[in-house]
Design a protein around this motif. Sequence first.
Motif, PDB file in Angstrom:
ATOM      1  N   ALA A   1       0.854  -1.186   0.000  1.00 27.16           N
ATOM      2  CA  ALA A   1       0.000   0.000   0.000  1.00 27.16           C
ATOM      3  C   ALA A   1       0.896   1.244   0.000  1.00 27.16           C
ATOM      4  N   PRO A   2       0.554   2.299  -0.686  1.00 30.35           N
ATOM      5  CA  PRO A   2      -0.644   2.522  -1.509  1.00 30.35           C
ATOM      6  C   PRO A   2      -0.489   2.147  -2.982  1.00 30.35           C
ATOM      7  N   PHE A   3       0.504   1.333  -3.304  1.00 27.86           N
ATOM      8  CA  PHE A   3       0.685   0.973  -4.721  1.00 27.86           C
ATOM      9  C   PHE A   3       0.193  -0.446  -4.977  1.00 27.86           C
ATOM     10  N   HIS A   4      -0.935  -0.790  -4.368  1.00 30.50           N
ATOM     11  CA  HIS A   4      -1.405  -2.169  -4.421  1.00 30.50           C
ATOM     12  C   HIS A   4      -2.611  -2.325  -5.329  1.00 30.50           C
ATOM     13  N   ALA A   5      -3.125  -1.223  -5.853  1.00 33.46           N
ATOM     14  CA  ALA A   5      -4.452  -1.275  -6.479  1.00 33.46           C
ATOM     15  C   ALA A   5      -4.479  -2.163  -7.715  1.00 33.46           C
TER      16      ALA A   5
END
Lengths: 584, 89
Positions: free
Chosen positions: A215-219
């Motif tokens: 997170a926050p680059f997990h989307a």
Amino acid sequence: MMAWLHPGVVIALGGLAIPWIPWRRVRQVYFLVLPLMGLVILGLTSWGFFGFSISQSKVQVPFSIPFLGYSLQPVRIHALSLLFGYVYVIAAFCMNLYALGVKNDWEHTAAMIYVGSALGAVFAGDLFTLFFCLEIMSWAPFFLLLFRGTKKAMGAALRYVLWHHFSGVCILFGILIHVHATGSLAFGPLPWGYGKDFLGSHLILFGFIINAATAPFHAWLADSYSEASPSGSVYMTAYTTKTAVFCLIVAFSGVKLLMWAGVISAVFSVFMAVLENDGRRLLSYHIVSQVGYMVCGVGIGTAMAINGAAAHAFCHIIYKALLYMGVGCPLLVVGTAKFHRLGGLYRYMPIAFWLTIIGGLSISAFPLFSGFVSKTMTIEAAERIHQPLVYLMLEGASIGTFLHTGLKLPWNIWLQEREEPPPEIRARLKDSAVNSPVHMLGAMGILAFLCVFIGIYPKILYAMLPYPVEFVPYTFTRVFSLTQMFIFTFLGFWVLRKLIKGHAGFVLDTDWPLRIAGGRLIRFCSGPLKALGAFLDRRVTQAASWTVAAFRKPLVEAALTPRFVGAGMLAAIVLFVLFVVRNL
Amino acid sequence: MHWLRIYPKRTLWRLYWGVLVLSLILDALALYAHAFHYHFKFQYTLEFFALFGFFGCMLLILIAKGIGLFIVKEEDYYQRRAPQENGVQ
């Protein structure tokens, strides 16, 4: 003679042959044998067949290739890479068994290339080989997504590739800067610090973090894993994120930033999972959460934490594949994994239910299941460095994990206090206790057995870890406290079970600004920008036709003799030369 | 295989309540007997893990539901916002 047979090369190249085998049975057997060949090679390596022994803290480089003044080490074998190699091929075998019924052989090929490149990455000895393998890994799942065939899946595939190319570019630039600064191409612990001297390491770390879906680059993870084909998504769960964890362990162990990034991602994604209505999206958030534990372990960086991260990656691949397979059963048979459309499937798929429950108990670190012997190691490492906040957040995330994967998911799909599923779902089910194909249940059975086996007898796993293990998982204190915690989590779930029932809806994630901005950009390109282009095009054509018309006039045409044109050209050239000479 | 299709509800519930009460009593007894070895002081609180599990679970659901008021949208949210423009024709 080759010093070592690379299992990744065997599996990836072997996978290319699958669609060309004309007999269906032979094809299926070949497809199952491929990962087994990898397993045999790894077994022979451990056994010493290739002439070198592997032990903790011993690194083997069978050969190196000169390349542009550097020496490439396509293969470097150590305890950690063997651990990952083993679980990759074991999981690949079960996944192949699960995917046996898939009609599209190219999907098998894509999956095998994906598995092979993941093996290539964990055995890579230099950054160039690593980058090469990671790039293949960003392309292979693209096809697993495309073969689902829906429009949504195609969109998700494009977004997946965009994310991974971005991370790939970060890693490439990081490698270039790092190699320029240090002159070394070796893939080992990278220098770490704050300031512009460490830009290369920062970029590489950023790329790995995106790949590890922290997170926050997990989307990208929830977005793409939930859109792949039922068996394709099972492959995707295992390799990309765990390879990134492997890279983090090798290159960045002990970077404190990772500890906090991991903890935040472990907790954050649990909150997201409460709202999810889609079974596979819920599980995707739990991948993010579990990988958070591993990233946290890497960040803590003590021997116990690294052992915990590696062991957890091992167990995680097995139970997460099991869980995705469990959700894949209703998805394949009735065509949906959305909670608000399911419920009451227990009468029709009891075996899948119980096997999924085993996966759920493993992921939530219930005693006697595999998660317990690995996750608690990371948590204990956090306790030993006296970080009560990290400890509480990790333990809290494990409550959430049990709540969703152990309770919410099976309850919503199989039970929901209904005897029968909704009529439109019931219509697609046979009146039998085995509605899903037997090979799928067989694959789940093997994985479930491994979950329980590792949980009861962790010695084998512990012996394979990169550092000597001085951790005893089954102490009275830990078993009692965790069991009690889970029992009471169930009570909390039962009180609020109406609240976490599935409702049709879509949960926005951190990629919202990107997707909105991307949509705006495309709308801008297809609207105003295209109009501007057309307008300029029209104007240029108009100007050209005016010029032509001007020169077509009889008076002008008469004046344009060859001598006049030649003199004009000469004058232009002389003027240009004068201009250049003056400005030099 | 028919025995598999019946879900043993009542037995499981009775077992559950039994274990629940037993764990509470055992926890208190073990705490007074100094049988636990923890790293932090707060872990020695009476019934710490029971309370943590129960309230942690409730808080998690309630807070997430609160956040959900803002971020849960209709199912075809992106499709509706960008018709034909999500990169795929």
